[in-house]
Design a protein around this motif. Structure first.
Motif, PDB file in Angstrom:
ATOM      1  N   GLN A 105       0.691  -1.153   0.156  1.00  0.00           N
ATOM      2  CA  GLN A 105      -0.153   0.018  -0.121  1.00  0.00           C
ATOM      3  C   GLN A 105       0.715   0.796   0.507  1.00  0.00           C
ATOM      4  O   GLN A 105       0.592   2.068  -0.602  1.00  0.00           O
ATOM      5  CB  GLN A 105      -1.219   0.197   1.687  1.00  0.00           C
ATOM      6  CG  GLN A 105      -1.957   1.131   1.007  1.00  0.00           C
ATOM      7  CD  GLN A 105      -3.103   0.309  -0.113  1.00  0.00           C
ATOM      8  OE1 GLN A 105      -2.981  -0.240  -0.230  1.00  0.00           O
ATOM      9  NE2 GLN A 105      -3.535   1.815  -0.385  1.00  0.00           N
ATOM     10  N   GLN A 106       2.168   1.207   0.764  1.00  0.00           N
ATOM     11  CA  GLN A 106       2.902   2.687   0.752  1.00  0.00           C
ATOM     12  C   GLN A 106       3.705   2.517  -0.098  1.00  0.00           C
ATOM     13  O   GLN A 106       4.039   3.735  -0.984  1.00  0.00           O
ATOM     14  CB  GLN A 106       3.929   2.381   1.858  1.00  0.00           C
ATOM     15  CG  GLN A 106       3.038   1.944   3.156  1.00  0.00           C
ATOM     16  CD  GLN A 106       2.326   3.128   3.673  1.00  0.00           C
ATOM     17  OE1 GLN A 106       3.088   4.219   2.857  1.00  0.00           O
ATOM     18  NE2 GLN A 106       0.543   3.214   4.319  1.00  0.00           N
ATOM     19  N   MET A 107       3.950   1.609  -1.359  1.00  0.00           N
ATOM     20  CA  MET A 107       5.100   1.443  -2.286  1.00  0.00           C
ATOM     21  C   MET A 107       3.259   1.840  -3.697  1.00  0.00           C
ATOM     22  O   MET A 107       4.128   2.403  -4.608  1.00  0.00           O
ATOM     23  CB  MET A 107       5.924   0.309  -2.194  1.00  0.00           C
ATOM     24  CG  MET A 107       7.123   0.466  -1.057  1.00  0.00           C
ATOM     25  SD  MET A 107       7.365  -1.820  -1.693  1.00  0.00           S
ATOM     26  CE  MET A 107       7.713  -1.655  -3.381  1.00  0.00           C
ATOM     27  N   PHE A 191       8.403   1.348   6.372  1.00  0.00           N
ATOM     28  CA  PHE A 191       7.240   2.403   4.922  1.00  0.00           C
ATOM     29  C   PHE A 191       6.099   3.103   5.335  1.00  0.00           C
ATOM     30  O   PHE A 191       5.889   3.524   4.241  1.00  0.00           O
ATOM     31  CB  PHE A 191       7.180   0.359   4.343  1.00  0.00           C
ATOM     32  CG  PHE A 191       7.758   0.289   3.545  1.00  0.00           C
ATOM     33  CD1 PHE A 191       8.624   0.225   1.951  1.00  0.00           C
ATOM     34  CD2 PHE A 191       9.167  -1.247   4.283  1.00  0.00           C
ATOM     35  CE1 PHE A 191       9.522  -0.838   2.149  1.00  0.00           C
ATOM     36  CE2 PHE A 191       9.759  -2.025   3.828  1.00  0.00           C
ATOM     37  CZ  PHE A 191      10.110  -1.985   3.332  1.00  0.00           C
ATOM     38  N   GLY A 195       6.208   6.263   3.383  1.00  0.00           N
ATOM     39  CA  GLY A 195       4.725   6.334   2.859  1.00  0.00           C
ATOM     40  C   GLY A 195       4.363   8.015   2.946  1.00  0.00           C
ATOM     41  O   GLY A 195       4.517   9.175   2.615  1.00  0.00           O
ATOM     42  N   ASN A 199       4.299  10.987   0.693  1.00  0.00           N
ATOM     43  CA  ASN A 199       3.562  11.350   0.473  1.00  0.00           C
ATOM     44  C   ASN A 199       3.394  13.154   0.897  1.00  0.00           C
ATOM     45  O   ASN A 199       3.011  13.891  -0.212  1.00  0.00           O
ATOM     46  CB  ASN A 199       2.182  11.039   0.992  1.00  0.00           C
ATOM     47  CG  ASN A 199       1.711   9.362   0.311  1.00  0.00           C
ATOM     48  OD1 ASN A 199       1.627   9.575  -1.378  1.00  0.00           O
ATOM     49  ND2 ASN A 199       1.767   8.417   0.939  1.00  0.00           N
ATOM     50  N   SER A 222       7.625   6.585  -6.450  1.00  0.00           N
ATOM     51  CA  SER A 222       7.222   5.660  -4.747  1.00  0.00           C
ATOM     52  C   SER A 222       7.622   3.914  -4.720  1.00  0.00           C
ATOM     53  O   SER A 222       8.389   3.584  -4.474  1.00  0.00           O
ATOM     54  CB  SER A 222       5.956   5.860  -4.879  1.00  0.00           C
ATOM     55  OG  SER A 222       5.581   5.092  -3.595  1.00  0.00           O
ATOM     56  N   GLY A 226      10.770   2.630  -3.180  1.00  0.00           N
ATOM     57  CA  GLY A 226      10.481   1.131  -1.479  1.00  0.00           C
ATOM     58  C   GLY A 226      11.252   0.150  -1.939  1.00  0.00           C
ATOM     59  O   GLY A 226      11.197  -0.396  -1.063  1.00  0.00           O
TER      60      GLY A 226
END
Length: 255
Positions: A105-107, A191, A195, A199, A222, A226
């Motif tokens: 999700q963060q990547m 992460f 993130g 962001n 990203s 990541g």
């Protein structure tokens, strides 16, 4: 010369009871209980472990061949104990799926899914990778020997014929799920920080340069950053997970 074979029915019943405990555990174990492992291999492994463990704990099975009902009750208890042991080992691997979902999700790869070969269902790509890596390292570091040791020591905690302590089993399940979720978040902590910072930086950049298509710049950046972070922290992540898995197995062994 006469050969006394009167002990064979009781020994066969003890073998089936031990096989019920071992096979229930093997069917849920990581690496052996996967859907892509042939059933014959699972049964052969359970049979081999039973042949090894039964001579060590034969005296624990006090079998009454005069009635069928106590045997069926004991077999049900053995199956429940095997399920508890196997499910505890299985739940520990849920930490990798939680970590993989957060990392993806963060990547920006949260929408990328593939069939998880260990479960036969759709899963996040990063989570599938971490799970397969965890199973590989489990066997590469001989940590699966702890599972066998925990199975043997389970006869000291769950003696055959005794009622399964439902309160202790519920506490074990609650603790296993809670710890697995907490560990998954801890493994993905770098992460989460990445993130948040990334962001926030994209938000500031969008305000400073409204004409820039921030998404088309940020998405590939990203993913690239990541993967770089994943390459740096992967060894530490898996080392922490193996330490957690070994700790869970040691907690299942009476001291």
């Amino acid at each position: 010369m006469r050969i006394d074979i009167s002990f064979l029915p009781a020994y066969a019943a003890a073998f089936m009871l031990a096989f019920a405990r071992v096979s229930a555990m093997v069917m849920l174990l990581p690496g052996l209980g996967e859907t892509n492992i042939p059933v014959r291999i699972k049964l052969s492994t359970a049979l081999l472990l039973t042949l090894i463990i039964l001579p060590l704990h034969r005296q624990a099975y006090q079998v009454d061949m005069g009635s069928l009902t106590p045997l069926l009750v004991m077999m049900l208890h053995e199956i429940i104990i095997g399920v508890v042991l196997g499910a505890t080992a299985r739940v520990t691997f849920a930490a990798l799926q939680v970590a993989g979902a957060v990392i993806a999700q963060q990547m920006g790869l949260g929408f990328v899914t593939a069939v998880d070969p260990t479960q036969g269902q759709q899963g996040v790509l990063v989570g599938n990778f971490l799970t397969m890596l965890g199973v590989t390292m489990l066997f590469a570091t001989d940590s699966h020997h702890l599972v066998i040791a925990a199975l043997s020591d389970s006869y000291k905690v769950f003696a055959p014929g005794e009622l399964v302590p439902s309160g202790d089993v519920a506490s074990l399940a609650t603790q296993a799920f809670g710890t697995a979720f907490k560990l998954g978040l801890q493994l993905s902590a770098p992460f989460l920080v990445f993130g948040l910072v990334f962001n926030v930086g994209l938000g500031v950049l969008a305000r400073l340069m409204p004409q820039m298509q921030v998404y088309f710049v940020g998405a590939p950046l990203s993913i690239m950053l990541g993967f770089l972070i994943l390459a740096f922290v992967l060894a530490a992540m898996m080392g922490t997970f193996l330490g957690y898995f070994d700790g869970v197995m040691h907690d299942m062994m009476p001291r």
